[in-house]
Design a protein around this motif. Structure first.
Motif, mmCIF file in Angstrom:
data_model
loop_
_atom_site.group_PDB
_atom_site.id
_atom_site.type_symbol
_atom_site.label_atom_id
_atom_site.label_comp_id
_atom_site.label_asym_id
_atom_site.label_seq_id
_atom_site.Cartn_x
_atom_site.Cartn_y
_atom_site.Cartn_z
ATOM 1 N N TRP A 55 1.235 -1.395 -0.101
ATOM 2 C CA TRP A 55 0.523 0.016 -0.161
ATOM 3 C C TRP A 55 1.150 1.138 0.381
ATOM 4 C CZ3 TRP A 55 -1.774 -3.612 3.798
ATOM 5 C CH2 TRP A 55 -0.665 -3.398 4.914
ATOM 6 N N GLN A 56 -0.055 2.454 -0.604
ATOM 7 C CA GLN A 56 0.827 3.474 -0.532
ATOM 8 C C GLN A 56 -0.100 4.475 -0.371
ATOM 9 O OE1 GLN A 56 4.345 3.612 -1.314
ATOM 10 N NE2 GLN A 56 4.641 5.358 -0.310
ATOM 11 N N VAL A 57 0.387 5.430 0.529
ATOM 12 C CA VAL A 57 -1.182 6.860 1.027
ATOM 13 C C VAL A 57 -0.757 7.890 0.487
ATOM 14 C CG1 VAL A 57 -2.762 6.677 2.497
ATOM 15 C CG2 VAL A 57 -2.228 5.627 2.417
ATOM 16 N N HIS A 58 -1.726 8.733 0.015
ATOM 17 C CA HIS A 58 -1.251 10.196 -0.087
ATOM 18 C C HIS A 58 -2.019 10.917 1.009
ATOM 19 C CE1 HIS A 58 1.815 9.074 -3.361
ATOM 20 N NE2 HIS A 58 0.605 8.304 -3.766
ATOM 21 N N ALA A 59 -1.684 11.684 1.564
ATOM 22 C CA ALA A 59 -2.621 12.715 2.532
ATOM 23 C C ALA A 59 -1.935 14.108 1.733
ATOM 24 C CB ALA A 59 -2.406 12.338 3.406
ATOM 25 N N VAL A 60 -3.281 14.849 1.209
ATOM 26 C CA VAL A 60 -3.385 16.024 0.678
ATOM 27 C C VAL A 60 -4.585 16.576 2.028
ATOM 28 C CG1 VAL A 60 -3.599 17.170 -1.490
ATOM 29 C CG2 VAL A 60 -3.207 14.967 -1.561
ATOM 30 N N ALA A 61 -4.058 18.322 1.614
ATOM 31 C CA ALA A 61 -4.281 18.747 2.441
ATOM 32 C C ALA A 61 -4.646 20.661 2.020
ATOM 33 C CB ALA A 61 -4.159 19.314 3.947
ATOM 34 N N GLY A 62 -4.858 21.491 2.808
ATOM 35 C CA GLY A 62 -4.386 22.260 2.336
ATOM 36 C C GLY A 62 -4.692 23.250 0.639
ATOM 37 N N ALA A 63 -4.310 24.141 0.696
ATOM 38 C CA ALA A 63 -4.294 24.582 -1.271
ATOM 39 C C ALA A 63 -3.841 23.373 -2.420
ATOM 40 C CB ALA A 63 -2.700 25.747 -1.471
ATOM 41 N N HIS A 64 -3.759 22.480 -1.784
ATOM 42 C CA HIS A 64 -2.849 21.291 -2.282
ATOM 43 C C HIS A 64 -3.878 20.392 -2.832
ATOM 44 C CE1 HIS A 64 0.274 18.828 -4.125
ATOM 45 N NE2 HIS A 64 -0.426 18.901 -5.294
ATOM 46 N N LEU A 65 -4.928 19.958 -1.801
ATOM 47 C CA LEU A 65 -5.835 19.646 -1.581
ATOM 48 C C LEU A 65 -7.343 20.688 -2.787
ATOM 49 C CD1 LEU A 65 -8.098 16.685 -0.578
ATOM 50 C CD2 LEU A 65 -8.717 18.473 0.614
ATOM 51 N N ALA A 66 -7.186 21.619 -2.634
ATOM 52 C CA ALA A 66 -8.323 22.266 -3.503
ATOM 53 C C ALA A 66 -7.610 22.400 -4.764
ATOM 54 C CB ALA A 66 -8.031 24.056 -2.510
ATOM 55 N N ALA A 67 -6.252 22.271 -5.080
ATOM 56 C CA ALA A 67 -6.176 22.244 -6.653
ATOM 57 C C ALA A 67 -6.092 21.221 -7.055
ATOM 58 C CB ALA A 67 -4.903 22.782 -6.784
ATOM 59 N N LEU A 68 -6.291 19.773 -6.406
ATOM 60 C CA LEU A 68 -6.627 18.627 -7.069
ATOM 61 C C LEU A 68 -8.041 18.197 -6.520
ATOM 62 C CD1 LEU A 68 -5.569 15.647 -7.186
ATOM 63 C CD2 LEU A 68 -6.001 15.195 -5.126
ATOM 64 N N GLY A 69 -8.993 18.891 -6.226
ATOM 65 C CA GLY A 69 -9.854 19.388 -6.482
ATOM 66 C C GLY A 69 -10.845 19.477 -7.564
ATOM 67 N N ALA A 70 -10.473 20.550 -7.496
ATOM 68 C CA ALA A 70 -10.257 21.873 -8.874
ATOM 69 C C ALA A 70 -10.346 20.841 -10.243
ATOM 70 C CB ALA A 70 -9.877 23.393 -8.835
ATOM 71 N N ALA A 71 -9.006 20.548 -10.115
ATOM 72 C CA ALA A 71 -8.889 19.686 -11.513
ATOM 73 C C ALA A 71 -9.440 18.735 -12.028
ATOM 74 C CB ALA A 71 -7.227 18.880 -11.419
ATOM 75 N N LEU A 72 -9.898 17.408 -10.713
ATOM 76 C CA LEU A 72 -10.331 16.847 -10.805
ATOM 77 C C LEU A 72 -12.373 16.810 -10.919
ATOM 78 C CD1 LEU A 72 -9.698 14.680 -7.448
ATOM 79 C CD2 LEU A 72 -9.546 13.602 -10.162
ATOM 80 N N VAL A 73 -13.095 18.228 -10.755
ATOM 81 C CA VAL A 73 -13.943 18.640 -10.915
ATOM 82 C C VAL A 73 -14.245 19.064 -12.583
ATOM 83 C CG1 VAL A 73 -15.668 20.480 -10.445
ATOM 84 C CG2 VAL A 73 -14.674 19.463 -8.675
#
Ligand SMILES: Cc1cc2nc3c(=O)[nH]c(=O)nc-3n(C[C@H](O)[C@H](O)[C@H](O)COP(=O)(O)O)c2cc1C
Length: 233
Positions: A55-73
């Motif tokens: 297993w490998q887990v990537h934990a994302v928060a803050g501005a990086h999470l917002a950028a990832l979310g926007a790209a996914l939407v």
């Protein structure tokens, strides 16, 4: 362990297992990295075949999470990536029935008419912003491994949810991310063999939100288990 210890442990462990529910609305309160590391550390006690720990887990928060979310939407709306069906088509009846029952309860709890596609799409898109949680987790597996190793990853995922629940955190496991592997891999700089299996929203849940109280019944034990040669009836 004394009988008293066993009774106490049973109450606590069963209580956490039964109280966990997928949480799809969160408070903005941040989750300290130290707490998340503790959750992942205890979750890593999960067993795995020959202790391979694939297993490998990537934990994302803050501005990086917002950028990832926007790209996914954006990617969800563009709809250019090939579909990644979560189930075979046709889905055998008994599973299809449970899937329908879940959908009916889910949208009723949200106050959304199942025929109201725009509202349903808006709700689906919330997956990609991790339902507003302050932490997004992406679980990957080494694509060179066989399907059996995905079971090991599943055990880790469940442990994360239980360890989080024991600390007052809410989670939602999400396979919706799998289709968007290329977007996620770019944002999180995956290594060559990493494949996105699922994601997870994690944070302090807003318990007052009806969406966090979706009831999901389970099949009774006698329906999914058989017992042979036990001394008691
Ligand atoms: C492997 C897996 C993938 C899931 N994917 C999603 C998802 O993409 N989006 C979502 O809202 N819920 C997702 N769920 C949550 C399920 O809908 C939920 O676990 C199920 O309805 C039972 O409800 P409970 O978790 O509250 O007990 C997923 C659950 C699992 C185990």
């Amino acid at each position: 362990m004394t009988q008293g210890d066993i009774a106490h442990t049973t109450r606590v462990v069963d209580g956490v297992l039964r109280a966990r529910r997928s949480q799809r609305a969160y408070k903005p309160d941040p989750v300290p990295r130290s707490l998340l590391e503790e959750v992942l550390d205890v979750a890593s006690s999960a067993p795995s075949n020959s202790n391979t720990q694939p297993w490998q887990v990537h934990a994302v928060a803050g501005a990086h999470l917002a950028a990832l979310g926007a790209a996914l939407v954006r990617a969800c709306r563009d709809n250019t990536l090939p579909p990644s069906p979560h189930f075979p088509d046709p889905l055998p009846d008994e599973y299809a029935q449970r899937q329908r029952d879940f959908g009916t309860t889910y949208y009723k709890t949200l106050g959304v008419d199942v025929a109201d596609m725009p509202s349903r799409i808006r709700q689906t898109e919330k997956n990609f912003v991790f339902f507003g949680a302050p932490v997004g987790l992406i679980f990957t597996i080494d694509r060179r491994l066989a399907p059996h190793s995905w079971l090991d990853l599943g055990l880790l995922v469940q442990n994360v949810m239980i360890a989080a629940a024991a600390r007052g955190l809410g989670t939602c496991p999400q396979v919706s991310f799998a289709r968007f592997h290329p977007v996620i891999a770019r944002h999180l700089a995956f290594t060559e063999y990493e494949l996105t299996v699922c994601g997870m929203s994690l944070g302090y849940p807003d318990r007052d939100m009806p969406v966090n109280q979706v009831a999901t019944p389970r099949r009774p034990v006698h329906e999914f288990a058989s017992f042979q040669h036990f001394a008691d009836p």
